[in-house]
Design a protein around this motif. Structure first.
Motif, PDB file in Angstrom:
ATOM      1  N   UNK A   1      -4.403   3.233  -2.579  1.00 21.84           N
ATOM      2  CA  UNK A   1      -4.445   4.605  -2.076  1.00 21.84           C
ATOM      3  C   UNK A   1      -5.861   5.149  -2.074  1.00 21.84           C
ATOM      4  N   UNK A   2      -6.117   6.078  -1.118  1.00 25.09           N
ATOM      5  CA  UNK A   2      -7.440   6.676  -1.017  1.00 25.09           C
ATOM      6  C   UNK A   2      -7.601   7.783  -2.042  1.00 25.09           C
ATOM      7  N   UNK A   3      -6.491   8.396  -2.434  1.00 24.02           N
ATOM      8  CA  UNK A   3      -6.568   9.520  -3.358  1.00 24.02           C
ATOM      9  C   UNK A   3      -5.296   9.609  -4.198  1.00 24.02           C
TER      10      UNK A   3
ATOM     11  N   UNK B   1     -12.923   0.830  -4.073  1.00 18.35           N
ATOM     12  CA  UNK B   1     -12.864   2.291  -4.204  1.00 18.35           C
ATOM     13  C   UNK B   1     -11.431   2.809  -4.215  1.00 18.35           C
ATOM     14  N   UNK B   2     -10.514   1.919  -3.863  1.00 18.80           N
ATOM     15  CA  UNK B   2      -9.116   2.348  -3.733  1.00 18.80           C
ATOM     16  C   UNK B   2      -8.434   2.450  -5.097  1.00 18.80           C
TER      17      UNK B   2
ATOM     18  N   UNK C   1       0.707   9.976  -5.158  1.00 18.79           N
ATOM     19  CA  UNK C   1       1.855  10.756  -5.626  1.00 18.79           C
ATOM     20  C   UNK C   1       2.869  10.996  -4.513  1.00 18.79           C
ATOM     21  N   UNK C   2       2.350  11.283  -3.314  1.00 24.05           N
ATOM     22  CA  UNK C   2       3.242  11.500  -2.165  1.00 24.05           C
ATOM     23  C   UNK C   2       4.034  10.245  -1.858  1.00 24.05           C
ATOM     24  N   UNK C   3       3.321   9.098  -1.867  1.00 24.01           N
ATOM     25  CA  UNK C   3       3.970   7.830  -1.541  1.00 24.01           C
ATOM     26  C   UNK C   3       5.063   7.509  -2.552  1.00 24.01           C
ATOM     27  N   UNK C   4       4.766   7.710  -3.831  1.00 18.68           N
ATOM     28  CA  UNK C   4       5.746   7.435  -4.890  1.00 18.68           C
ATOM     29  C   UNK C   4       6.942   8.371  -4.741  1.00 18.68           C
ATOM     30  N   UNK C   5       6.674   9.640  -4.477  1.00 15.56           N
ATOM     31  CA  UNK C   5       7.740  10.625  -4.316  1.00 15.56           C
ATOM     32  C   UNK C   5       8.645  10.267  -3.140  1.00 15.56           C
ATOM     33  N   UNK C   6       8.023   9.837  -2.017  1.00 17.61           N
ATOM     34  CA  UNK C   6       8.798   9.500  -0.829  1.00 17.61           C
ATOM     35  C   UNK C   6       9.565   8.200  -1.002  1.00 17.61           C
ATOM     36  N   UNK C   7       8.967   7.239  -1.737  1.00 15.32           N
ATOM     37  CA  UNK C   7       9.657   5.960  -1.927  1.00 15.32           C
ATOM     38  C   UNK C   7      10.854   6.114  -2.859  1.00 15.32           C
TER      39      UNK C   7
ATOM     40  N   UNK D   1     -11.263  -4.516   2.938  1.00 15.95           N
ATOM     41  CA  UNK D   1     -10.688  -3.225   3.292  1.00 15.95           C
ATOM     42  C   UNK D   1      -9.170  -3.280   3.107  1.00 15.95           C
ATOM     43  N   UNK D   2      -8.622  -2.217   2.536  1.00  9.76           N
ATOM     44  CA  UNK D   2      -7.181  -2.132   2.336  1.00  9.76           C
ATOM     45  C   UNK D   2      -6.680  -0.840   2.980  1.00  9.76           C
ATOM     46  N   UNK D   3      -5.408  -0.847   3.369  1.00 15.74           N
ATOM     47  CA  UNK D   3      -4.866   0.333   4.034  1.00 15.74           C
ATOM     48  C   UNK D   3      -4.024   1.154   3.076  1.00 15.74           C
ATOM     49  N   UNK D   4      -4.251   2.442   3.120  1.00 16.71           N
ATOM     50  CA  UNK D   4      -3.456   3.408   2.368  1.00 16.71           C
ATOM     51  C   UNK D   4      -2.123   3.539   3.109  1.00 16.71           C
ATOM     52  N   UNK D   5      -1.000   3.170   2.478  1.00 13.69           N
ATOM     53  CA  UNK D   5       0.292   3.231   3.190  1.00 13.69           C
ATOM     54  C   UNK D   5       0.749   4.654   3.466  1.00 13.69           C
TER      55      UNK D   5
END
Ligand SMILES: [Zn+2]
Length: 82
Positions: free
Chosen positions: A66-68, A53-54, A73-79, A39-43
């Protein structure tokens, strides 16, 4: 002789059924070949998803899952804002 073979086959079949039943109770995520579904966590949304599945993404040399596509895209935009 044929009867013995039938008993042996039946015992083997039962053994497999019992083993599978016990296996599914003790370790539901364990695959028959011994591979554990990691199991991995979506940051982004902090959800845990199975690694296979990630959506895997390497950002600045660090691996992220990422789950989706939205979270990715949100994570990349925020980083990039930092
Ligand atoms: Zn997510």
């Amino acid at each position: 002789m044929v009867r013995l073979l039938v008993i042996v086959l039946l015992a083997f079949f039962l053994y497999r059924v019992v083993r599978r039943a016990l296996g599914s109770i003790s370790a539901p995520r364990r695959e028959p070949d011994g591979v554990i579904d990691e199991m991995v966590q979506d940051p982004q949304c902090k959800t845990y998803i199975p690694k296979r599945d990630a959506r895997r993404k390497v950002i600045d040399g660090a691996e992220h899952y990422f789950c989706s596509r939205e979270c990715e895209e949100k994570f990349i935009a925020e980083s990039k804002e930092d």
